[in-house]
Design a protein around this motif. Sequence first.
Motif, mmCIF file in Angstrom:
data_model
loop_
_atom_site.group_PDB
_atom_site.id
_atom_site.type_symbol
_atom_site.label_atom_id
_atom_site.label_comp_id
_atom_site.label_asym_id
_atom_site.label_seq_id
_atom_site.Cartn_x
_atom_site.Cartn_y
_atom_site.Cartn_z
ATOM 1 N N PHE A 170 0.571 1.760 -7.674
ATOM 2 C CA PHE A 170 0.687 1.359 -6.278
ATOM 3 C C PHE A 170 -0.379 0.338 -5.915
ATOM 4 O O PHE A 170 -0.109 -0.638 -5.211
ATOM 5 C CB PHE A 170 0.576 2.586 -5.364
ATOM 6 C CG PHE A 170 1.884 3.284 -5.137
ATOM 7 C CD1 PHE A 170 2.818 2.782 -4.248
ATOM 8 C CD2 PHE A 170 2.193 4.443 -5.824
ATOM 9 C CE1 PHE A 170 4.027 3.427 -4.033
ATOM 10 C CE2 PHE A 170 3.396 5.095 -5.621
ATOM 11 C CZ PHE A 170 4.312 4.585 -4.721
ATOM 12 N N ARG A 171 -1.574 0.550 -6.418
ATOM 13 C CA ARG A 171 -2.642 -0.401 -6.090
ATOM 14 C C ARG A 171 -2.353 -1.769 -6.689
ATOM 15 O O ARG A 171 -2.601 -2.795 -6.056
ATOM 16 C CB ARG A 171 -3.991 0.130 -6.593
ATOM 17 C CG ARG A 171 -4.531 1.313 -5.785
ATOM 18 C CD ARG A 171 -5.998 1.582 -6.102
ATOM 19 N NE ARG A 171 -6.201 2.000 -7.481
ATOM 20 C CZ ARG A 171 -6.143 3.266 -7.877
ATOM 21 N NH1 ARG A 171 -5.853 4.236 -7.019
ATOM 22 N NH2 ARG A 171 -6.353 3.595 -9.143
ATOM 23 N N SER A 230 0.851 -1.177 0.000
ATOM 24 C CA SER A 230 0.000 0.000 0.000
ATOM 25 C C SER A 230 0.890 1.232 0.000
ATOM 26 O O SER A 230 1.951 1.250 0.621
ATOM 27 C CB SER A 230 -0.893 0.016 1.243
ATOM 28 O OG SER A 230 -1.751 -1.089 1.245
ATOM 29 N N PRO A 231 0.473 2.299 -0.710
ATOM 30 C CA PRO A 231 1.282 3.505 -0.696
ATOM 31 C C PRO A 231 1.326 4.105 0.699
ATOM 32 O O PRO A 231 0.315 4.186 1.381
ATOM 33 C CB PRO A 231 0.567 4.435 -1.692
ATOM 34 C CG PRO A 231 -0.804 3.908 -1.811
ATOM 35 C CD PRO A 231 -0.721 2.436 -1.554
ATOM 36 N N PRO A 245 -1.168 6.450 -8.917
ATOM 37 C CA PRO A 245 -1.683 5.652 -7.800
ATOM 38 C C PRO A 245 -2.142 4.262 -8.221
ATOM 39 O O PRO A 245 -2.102 3.328 -7.412
ATOM 40 C CB PRO A 245 -2.862 6.482 -7.276
ATOM 41 C CG PRO A 245 -3.278 7.341 -8.432
ATOM 42 C CD PRO A 245 -2.004 7.651 -9.162
ATOM 43 N N HIS A 295 9.646 1.985 0.252
ATOM 44 C CA HIS A 295 8.298 1.591 -0.143
ATOM 45 C C HIS A 295 8.181 0.087 -0.398
ATOM 46 O O HIS A 295 7.161 -0.377 -0.884
ATOM 47 C CB HIS A 295 7.861 2.375 -1.383
ATOM 48 C CG HIS A 295 7.497 3.796 -1.093
ATOM 49 N ND1 HIS A 295 8.426 4.809 -1.088
ATOM 50 C CD2 HIS A 295 6.315 4.370 -0.758
ATOM 51 C CE1 HIS A 295 7.834 5.944 -0.786
ATOM 52 N NE2 HIS A 295 6.555 5.706 -0.586
ATOM 53 N N ASN A 355 1.753 11.395 -5.355
ATOM 54 C CA ASN A 355 0.374 11.402 -5.834
ATOM 55 C C ASN A 355 0.279 10.824 -7.236
ATOM 56 O O ASN A 355 -0.796 10.462 -7.691
ATOM 57 C CB ASN A 355 -0.176 12.841 -5.823
ATOM 58 C CG ASN A 355 -0.336 13.364 -4.406
ATOM 59 O OD1 ASN A 355 -0.690 12.608 -3.510
ATOM 60 N ND2 ASN A 355 -0.057 14.641 -4.203
ATOM 61 N N SER A 356 1.403 10.762 -7.957
ATOM 62 C CA SER A 356 1.393 10.264 -9.327
ATOM 63 C C SER A 356 1.208 8.758 -9.372
ATOM 64 O O SER A 356 1.637 8.023 -8.480
ATOM 65 C CB SER A 356 2.705 10.644 -10.018
ATOM 66 O OG SER A 356 3.778 10.022 -9.360
ATOM 67 N N ALA A 379 4.084 8.519 -0.119
ATOM 68 C CA ALA A 379 4.110 8.096 -1.519
ATOM 69 C C ALA A 379 3.673 9.231 -2.426
ATOM 70 O O ALA A 379 2.884 10.081 -2.033
ATOM 71 C CB ALA A 379 3.183 6.901 -1.712
ATOM 72 N N ASP A 415 10.096 10.900 -7.662
ATOM 73 C CA ASP A 415 8.787 10.303 -7.922
ATOM 74 C C ASP A 415 8.794 9.494 -9.211
ATOM 75 O O ASP A 415 8.206 8.410 -9.282
ATOM 76 C CB ASP A 415 7.703 11.387 -8.006
ATOM 77 C CG ASP A 415 7.360 11.971 -6.642
ATOM 78 O OD1 ASP A 415 7.984 11.552 -5.647
ATOM 79 O OD2 ASP A 415 6.481 12.849 -6.584
ATOM 80 N N GLU A 475 0.126 -3.749 -4.640
ATOM 81 C CA GLU A 475 -0.241 -4.037 -3.250
ATOM 82 C C GLU A 475 -0.012 -5.514 -2.936
ATOM 83 O O GLU A 475 -0.381 -6.399 -3.703
ATOM 84 C CB GLU A 475 -1.716 -3.666 -3.021
ATOM 85 C CG GLU A 475 -2.121 -3.612 -1.569
ATOM 86 C CD GLU A 475 -3.511 -3.019 -1.399
ATOM 87 O OE1 GLU A 475 -3.846 -2.639 -0.275
ATOM 88 O OE2 GLU A 475 -4.255 -2.934 -2.404
#
Length: 311
Positions: A15-16, A2-3, A12, A46, A9-10, A7, A290, A19
């Motif tokens: 990241f999902r 999970s972010p 997302p 991360h 904002n770019s 993390a 990022d 997971e």
Amino acid sequence: MSPSPTAPNSLPALFRRAENLAPVRCAMVHPCDHASLEGIIAAAQHQLVIPVLIGPKAKIEAVAAEHGFDISGFELIDEPFSHAAAERAALMAAHGEVEALMKGSLHTDELMHAVLRERSLRTKRRMSHVFHFDLPAYDKPILITDAALNILPSLQDKADITQNAIDVAHILGVAEPKVAILAAVETVSPEMQSTIDAAALCKMADRKQITGALLDGPLAFDNAISPKAVKIKGIESKVAGQADILVVPDLEAGNMLAKQLEYFGAADSAGIVVGARVPIALTSRSDATDTRLASMLLVQLVAHHYRQNPP
């Protein structure tokens, strides 16, 4: 995974998709500047990668000390020069000691030549680079290829480049990506080789030489991404106006397009090299942390896919 609260904002969605995935062991090649070390440290924080730093030990430790980076928990392999670091990283990848490679402060040619020399890292396809962009003006992520590796690809090279990008789209959850083969116009012209190649690629897809996607081309950029342009020009296509992948005619066109999207289009970007036995992150010296982190997300996703589906 999970972010975390820190993390970016770019991207997302990346990241999902990552997971709950375990970090992958990644060779960071010649991380002898602030940006390289900061990027790999962020990726480790991360839980995207387990870093293996390869390069001149004294110089890497000096850069870390100068910027207050703690690298004491990372494996550090001492290699005196950038080309030696690239060769060691490629050898480790060939022996299965790392699952991914990331470019540090060395030239792309140095790293890629070392990879090419390790014949066991090659696959039946040509290696190519795939950019992943999130754009405020477009309703979904878009992939652009090849804007970083193949300068003047032949028709067969373009077939490999296209299939590589399709495979990345599948890994990202796009079951049947729409692929636009770009040119300056949407009609086939004997005077423009890019239009002939585009038409040939589409016929190759009809004959199952390229699979897993819908292809159309030649398409100009506006016809590939704008439903309005498609309607005005009366183009009938399942791809036009809604492309998931843009295949550019050559590196110069792709590089200019990618940088325009980043600097004028406020795009969030990531990039990865595929077509080898391991994914490779070819970050630019100007890339922000990022962007490096997003590229490592792609690396993690592709590396996990390769565990189950070796290329």
